[in-house]
Design a protein around this motif. Structure first.
Motif, short mmCIF file in Angstrom:
data_model
loop_
_atom_site.label_atom_id
_atom_site.label_comp_id
_atom_site.label_asym_id
_atom_site.label_seq_id
_atom_site.Cartn_x
_atom_site.Cartn_y
_atom_site.Cartn_z
N SER A 15 0.83 -1.20 0.00
CA SER A 15 0.00 0.00 0.00
C SER A 15 0.87 1.26 0.00
CB SER A 15 -0.88 -0.08 1.25
OG SER A 15 -1.35 1.17 1.59
N VAL A 17 2.70 2.64 -2.33
CA VAL A 17 3.93 2.74 -3.13
C VAL A 17 3.70 3.52 -4.42
CG1 VAL A 17 4.93 0.63 -2.17
CG2 VAL A 17 3.61 0.52 -4.30
N GLY A 18 2.43 3.65 -4.84
CA GLY A 18 2.15 4.46 -6.02
C GLY A 18 1.65 3.69 -7.22
N LYS A 19 0.94 2.59 -6.99
CA LYS A 19 0.48 1.76 -8.11
C LYS A 19 -0.47 2.52 -9.04
CE LYS A 19 -0.75 -1.55 -5.22
NZ LYS A 19 -0.30 -0.89 -3.97
N SER A 21 -0.98 5.61 -9.12
CA SER A 21 -0.32 6.85 -9.56
C SER A 21 0.49 6.63 -10.82
CB SER A 21 0.60 7.40 -8.46
OG SER A 21 -0.16 7.80 -7.34
N PHE A 31 -0.89 13.59 -12.27
CA PHE A 31 -0.44 13.14 -10.95
C PHE A 31 -1.26 13.84 -9.89
CE2 PHE A 31 2.16 13.75 -7.11
CZ PHE A 31 2.42 12.43 -6.78
N HIS A 32 -1.75 13.09 -8.93
CA HIS A 32 -2.50 13.67 -7.82
C HIS A 32 -1.74 13.43 -6.51
CE1 HIS A 32 -6.32 12.95 -10.43
NE2 HIS A 32 -5.67 14.04 -10.80
N GLU A 33 -1.50 14.51 -5.81
CA GLU A 33 -0.75 14.42 -4.54
C GLU A 33 -1.48 13.51 -3.56
OE1 GLU A 33 2.73 14.99 -3.27
OE2 GLU A 33 2.25 16.58 -4.70
N GLN A 35 -3.87 10.65 -3.93
CA GLN A 35 -4.45 9.74 -4.91
C GLN A 35 -5.60 8.95 -4.31
OE1 GLN A 35 -3.54 9.22 -8.29
NE2 GLN A 35 -5.49 8.22 -8.01
N ASP A 48 -5.04 -3.43 -10.45
CA ASP A 48 -4.34 -2.92 -9.28
C ASP A 48 -4.77 -3.78 -8.11
OD1 ASP A 48 -3.47 -1.66 -7.08
OD2 ASP A 48 -4.14 0.33 -7.66
N ASN A 96 9.75 3.19 -7.37
CA ASN A 96 8.98 4.43 -7.53
C ASN A 96 9.32 5.47 -6.46
OD1 ASN A 96 7.02 5.92 -8.99
ND2 ASN A 96 5.52 5.51 -7.39
N LYS A 97 8.82 6.68 -6.68
CA LYS A 97 9.11 7.85 -5.84
C LYS A 97 10.59 8.22 -5.89
CE LYS A 97 5.15 6.90 -2.85
NZ LYS A 97 4.56 7.01 -1.51
N LEU A 100 11.95 11.48 -4.56
CA LEU A 100 12.20 11.74 -3.14
C LEU A 100 13.57 11.20 -2.73
CD1 LEU A 100 8.66 10.79 -1.73
CD2 LEU A 100 9.56 13.07 -2.20
N SER A 126 9.17 7.85 -11.28
CA SER A 126 8.44 8.81 -10.46
C SER A 126 7.13 9.15 -11.16
CB SER A 126 9.25 10.10 -10.25
OG SER A 126 8.40 11.07 -9.65
N ALA A 127 6.03 8.75 -10.53
CA ALA A 127 4.72 9.14 -11.05
C ALA A 127 4.55 10.65 -10.94
CB ALA A 127 3.61 8.42 -10.29
N LYS A 128 5.26 11.24 -10.00
CA LYS A 128 5.13 12.68 -9.79
C LYS A 128 5.80 13.48 -10.90
CE LYS A 128 5.54 16.23 -6.28
NZ LYS A 128 5.69 16.48 -4.84
#
Ligand code: GDP
Length: 147
Positions: A15, A17-19, A21, A31-33, A35, A48, A96-97, A100, A126-128
């Motif tokens: 949970s 991790v950004g799947k 996203s 991208f939503h901060e 999600q 997912d 991912n990420k 950061l 990075s999804a961001k």
């Protein structure tokens, strides 16, 4: 001529991790901060698993979850993959990420050799920022069997 092929793409990982996203970035370029989970599942038929227990039995892998949050060492925990059940399976490991960097808990230099040994695609994503997101899905598509 062109032939249409359909494949199932399953996103596995802990949970947060950004799947979704990654899917949202790939499919819609957004991208939503904060999600909201699960909304993409029906629309795009990209599964997912939302960390569901039953998928853990078919879950990767040798170097960590298929999708990982590299700011969280726990999510890199190893699980056994039953690859023999599906010989044509293409597995990509997303770190991912990657934006950061200052919170990094996973050493990418340790992951790469393990990914190589197990013929896994490995990308820092990075999804961001969208870094490597298209590249990762395209790389998966290129490895899919063509017959
Ligand atoms: P899921 O729990 O795997 O379904 O993950 P989500 O896609 O819901 O993402 C969890 C949180 O991480 C959300 O607040 C996202 O905005 C955030 N997030 C996802 N991917 C990235 C990324 O690449 N970089 C950063 N900084 N945050 C991300």
């Amino acid at each position: 001529g062109n032939k249409m092929c359909q494949f199932k793409l399953v996103l596995l990982g802990e949970s947060a991790v950004g799947k979704p996203s990654l899917v949202l970035r790939f499919v819609k370029g957004q991208f939503h901060e904060f999600q909201e989970t699960d909304f993409l599942t029906q629309t795009f038929e990209i599964w997912d698993t939302a960390g569901q227990e039953q998928y853990h039995s078919l879950a990767p892998m040798y170097c960590g979850g298929a999708q990982t949050d590299t700011t969280n060492e726990e999510s890199f925990a190893t699980e056994e993959l039953q690859r023999q059940a599906c010989p044509d399976i293409v597995i990509a490991l997303s770190g991912n990420k990657a934006d950061l960097a200052n919170k990094r808990a996973v050493d990418f230099q340790e992951v790469q050799p393990c990914a190589d040994d197990n013929s896994l695609l490995f990308m820092k994503t990075s999804a961001k920022t969208s870094m490597n997101v298209n590249e990762m899905f395209v790389a998966i598509a290129k490895k899919l069997p063509k017959n």
